[in-house]
Design a protein around this motif. Structure first.
Motif, PDB file in Angstrom:
ATOM      1  N   GLN B  65       2.863  13.273   4.133  1.00  0.00           N
ATOM      2  CA  GLN B  65       2.607  11.885   3.718  1.00  0.00           C
ATOM      3  C   GLN B  65       2.725  10.945   4.925  1.00  0.00           C
ATOM      4  OE1 GLN B  65       1.446  10.906   0.711  1.00  0.00           O
ATOM      5  NE2 GLN B  65       1.420  13.047   0.098  1.00  0.00           N
ATOM      6  N   ASN B  67       2.615   7.821   5.599  1.00  0.00           N
ATOM      7  CA  ASN B  67       3.480   6.642   5.625  1.00  0.00           C
ATOM      8  C   ASN B  67       4.964   7.006   5.571  1.00  0.00           C
ATOM      9  OD1 ASN B  67       1.175   5.164   5.838  1.00  0.00           O
ATOM     10  ND2 ASN B  67       1.224   4.306   3.770  1.00  0.00           N
ATOM     11  N   ASP B  91       7.340  -1.882   3.209  1.00  0.00           N
ATOM     12  CA  ASP B  91       7.088  -0.842   2.202  1.00  0.00           C
ATOM     13  C   ASP B  91       6.026  -1.294   1.200  1.00  0.00           C
ATOM     14  OD1 ASP B  91       8.938   0.923   3.252  1.00  0.00           O
ATOM     15  OD2 ASP B  91      10.575   0.214   1.981  1.00  0.00           O
ATOM     16  N   GLU B  92       6.059  -2.573   0.827  1.00  0.00           N
ATOM     17  CA  GLU B  92       5.057  -3.094  -0.114  1.00  0.00           C
ATOM     18  C   GLU B  92       3.636  -2.854   0.434  1.00  0.00           C
ATOM     19  OE1 GLU B  92       4.871  -7.451  -0.394  1.00  0.00           O
ATOM     20  OE2 GLU B  92       4.976  -7.250  -2.565  1.00  0.00           O
ATOM     21  N   LEU B  94       2.840  -0.567   2.743  1.00  0.00           N
ATOM     22  CA  LEU B  94       2.600   0.878   2.885  1.00  0.00           C
ATOM     23  C   LEU B  94       2.141   1.484   1.557  1.00  0.00           C
ATOM     24  CD1 LEU B  94       5.618   2.146   5.069  1.00  0.00           C
ATOM     25  CD2 LEU B  94       3.344   1.442   5.830  1.00  0.00           C
ATOM     26  N   PHE B  95       2.815   1.098   0.464  1.00  0.00           N
ATOM     27  CA  PHE B  95       2.423   1.655  -0.835  1.00  0.00           C
ATOM     28  C   PHE B  95       1.080   1.083  -1.289  1.00  0.00           C
ATOM     29  CE2 PHE B  95       6.990   2.711  -1.005  1.00  0.00           C
ATOM     30  CZ  PHE B  95       6.879   4.056  -1.309  1.00  0.00           C
ATOM     31  N   TRP B  96       0.841  -0.184  -1.006  1.00  0.00           N
ATOM     32  CA  TRP B  96      -0.452  -0.784  -1.357  1.00  0.00           C
ATOM     33  C   TRP B  96      -1.575  -0.063  -0.611  1.00  0.00           C
ATOM     34  CZ3 TRP B  96      -4.277  -3.458   1.413  1.00  0.00           C
ATOM     35  CH2 TRP B  96      -5.237  -4.103   0.632  1.00  0.00           C
ATOM     36  N   GLN B  98      -1.773   3.044   0.378  1.00  0.00           N
ATOM     37  CA  GLN B  98      -2.096   4.359  -0.169  1.00  0.00           C
ATOM     38  C   GLN B  98      -2.694   4.290  -1.568  1.00  0.00           C
ATOM     39  OE1 GLN B  98      -1.347   7.974   1.243  1.00  0.00           O
ATOM     40  NE2 GLN B  98      -2.277   6.525   2.623  1.00  0.00           N
ATOM     41  N   TYR B  99      -2.477   3.182  -2.252  1.00  0.00           N
ATOM     42  CA  TYR B  99      -2.958   3.078  -3.638  1.00  0.00           C
ATOM     43  C   TYR B  99      -4.224   2.240  -3.764  1.00  0.00           C
ATOM     44  CZ  TYR B  99      -2.550   2.744  -8.742  1.00  0.00           C
ATOM     45  OH  TYR B  99      -2.783   2.851 -10.092  1.00  0.00           O
ATOM     46  N   SER B 100      -4.337   1.203  -2.956  1.00  0.00           N
ATOM     47  CA  SER B 100      -5.410   0.216  -3.162  1.00  0.00           C
ATOM     48  C   SER B 100      -6.349   0.055  -1.972  1.00  0.00           C
ATOM     49  CB  SER B 100      -4.797  -1.163  -3.487  1.00  0.00           C
ATOM     50  OG  SER B 100      -4.025  -1.100  -4.672  1.00  0.00           O
ATOM     51  N   GLU B 102      -6.705   2.997   0.977  1.00  0.00           N
ATOM     52  CA  GLU B 102      -7.149   4.314   1.431  1.00  0.00           C
ATOM     53  C   GLU B 102      -8.090   5.006   0.445  1.00  0.00           C
ATOM     54  OE1 GLU B 102      -6.692   8.578   2.819  1.00  0.00           O
ATOM     55  OE2 GLU B 102      -6.916   7.630   0.880  1.00  0.00           O
ATOM     56  N   TRP B 125     -18.141   1.493  -8.177  1.00  0.00           N
ATOM     57  CA  TRP B 125     -16.771   1.049  -8.476  1.00  0.00           C
ATOM     58  C   TRP B 125     -15.871   1.194  -7.257  1.00  0.00           C
ATOM     59  CZ3 TRP B 125     -12.752   4.482  -7.907  1.00  0.00           C
ATOM     60  CH2 TRP B 125     -13.083   5.857  -7.900  1.00  0.00           C
ATOM     61  N   ARG B 136      -8.332  -8.951   0.065  1.00  0.00           N
ATOM     62  CA  ARG B 136      -6.869  -9.133  -0.027  1.00  0.00           C
ATOM     63  C   ARG B 136      -6.261  -9.234   1.368  1.00  0.00           C
ATOM     64  NH1 ARG B 136      -2.111  -9.804  -0.296  1.00  0.00           N
ATOM     65  NH2 ARG B 136      -0.425  -8.418  -0.941  1.00  0.00           N
TER      66      ARG B 136
END
Lengths: 198, 198
Positions: B65, B67, B91-92, B94-96, B98-100, B102, B125, B136
């Motif tokens: 992983q 990040n 961290d906010e 980093l998680f964004w 990988q989710y929104s 990448e 989509w 963003r």
């Protein structure tokens, strides 16, 4: 602090469970995403990504992303041990959860539970990847009590959130005995938090 | 340590850049995912998720992983300041990422660069969500030098990885001036690492 979220959302429950176990005082404010309550200008001012959960810590400090929030809330507690390598292995699970588990299992659950889809309507590629994620957990949990080390951590909280409701997304856990046993251990740990029995 | 990865992958480059900037000694071992080199039993023994990057720290310690890896490598350095709130905001992102970010931008790039798709073949989509991710970032970077605080951190490294090659996924950054200016600042920071000029 004020937690803006929905108790039907695994990502939001992660925050509630962690706050409860760490005995953080908070006010819960319900956000109905199906009614667009996370799409308002007021919500975007707190979190421009317009996603729940979002936590208001006061003084203009807002934090989003469930795994970033639980990592912050759990610092200095048994849920996030200080050892750097232990934290790295916890982080490995947290990032894997958001990339390889939530987009498949949680999304299928959303489609069936919130959008009313039948299991047959789910995309085949998504169902396939959800199955791979559950298989990865089954393998990892063989011979282990919890995901990292020997103790319950935020890695377990993050993965429990949508695994324990995987059946609502059309996934059968009956053949995954290690996952099932781990779910029961997690539920016992979570029941220690005030009013958070899953 | 041994970094198993591919220099064409943004996720792998995050690890190289962070290791270079933190002056960690490492050996780079190329993994050709298109030839299935991450799908072997030997690779799965290091990382059951069979993804690059994977780092071998010796003594049976492996970390996957991207990040999670850069967070571990950067601990105690200027790239990850000790302040808990600063870390939470990093961290906010980093998680964004990988989710929104990448899954949309990096995936479109993979389709065009590795699979040879034309821009028209990309799913509508996914293109839409990639555009929202870039918007963003444009909004977040208005009036800011870097993503968190006033200094370059691993949040910038994580977001730079696929944003700086977004054009290879068919995305035009010409109208996003704040993102462009930030990319240039990140490139200047990354050039401080040995042999890591982007």
């Amino acid at each position: 602090m004020i937690i803006h979220g929905d108790l039907g959302s695994g990502n939001c429950l992660k925050v509630k469970w962690t706050a409860d176990l760490c005995a953080h005082a908070y006010e819960w404010r319900h956000v109905d995403i199906m009614k667009g309550e996370a799409r308002t200008a007021a919500f975007a001012a707190m979190n421009p990504a317009m996603q729940t959960p979002t936590v208001d810590f006061g003084d203009g400090k807002y934090l989003a992303q469930s795994n970033a929030i639980i990592r912050y809330l759990a610092r200095g507690t048994r849920l996030l041990p200080d050892d750097p390598w232990t934290q790295a292995k916890i982080d490995e699970w947290l990032f894997w959860e958001q990339y390889s588990h939530e987009p498949y299992i949680a999304r299928c659950r959303f489609q069936m539970k919130y959008l009313g889809w039948s299991a047959d309507k789910r995309e085949a590629w998504r169902v396939d990847l959800a199955g791979k994620a559950l298989e990865r957990m089954e393998t990892a949990l063989a011979g282990r009590v919890f995901l990292v080390g020997d103790a319950f951590t935020i890695a377990d909280i993050a993965l429990y959130a949508y695994t324990h409701v995987a059946h609502e997304g059309g996934f059968d856990l009956s053949a995954r005995s290690h996952v099932q046993a781990w779910l029961a251990r997690c539920a016992a740990e979570l029941s220690r938090g005030k009013g958070s029995a899953p």
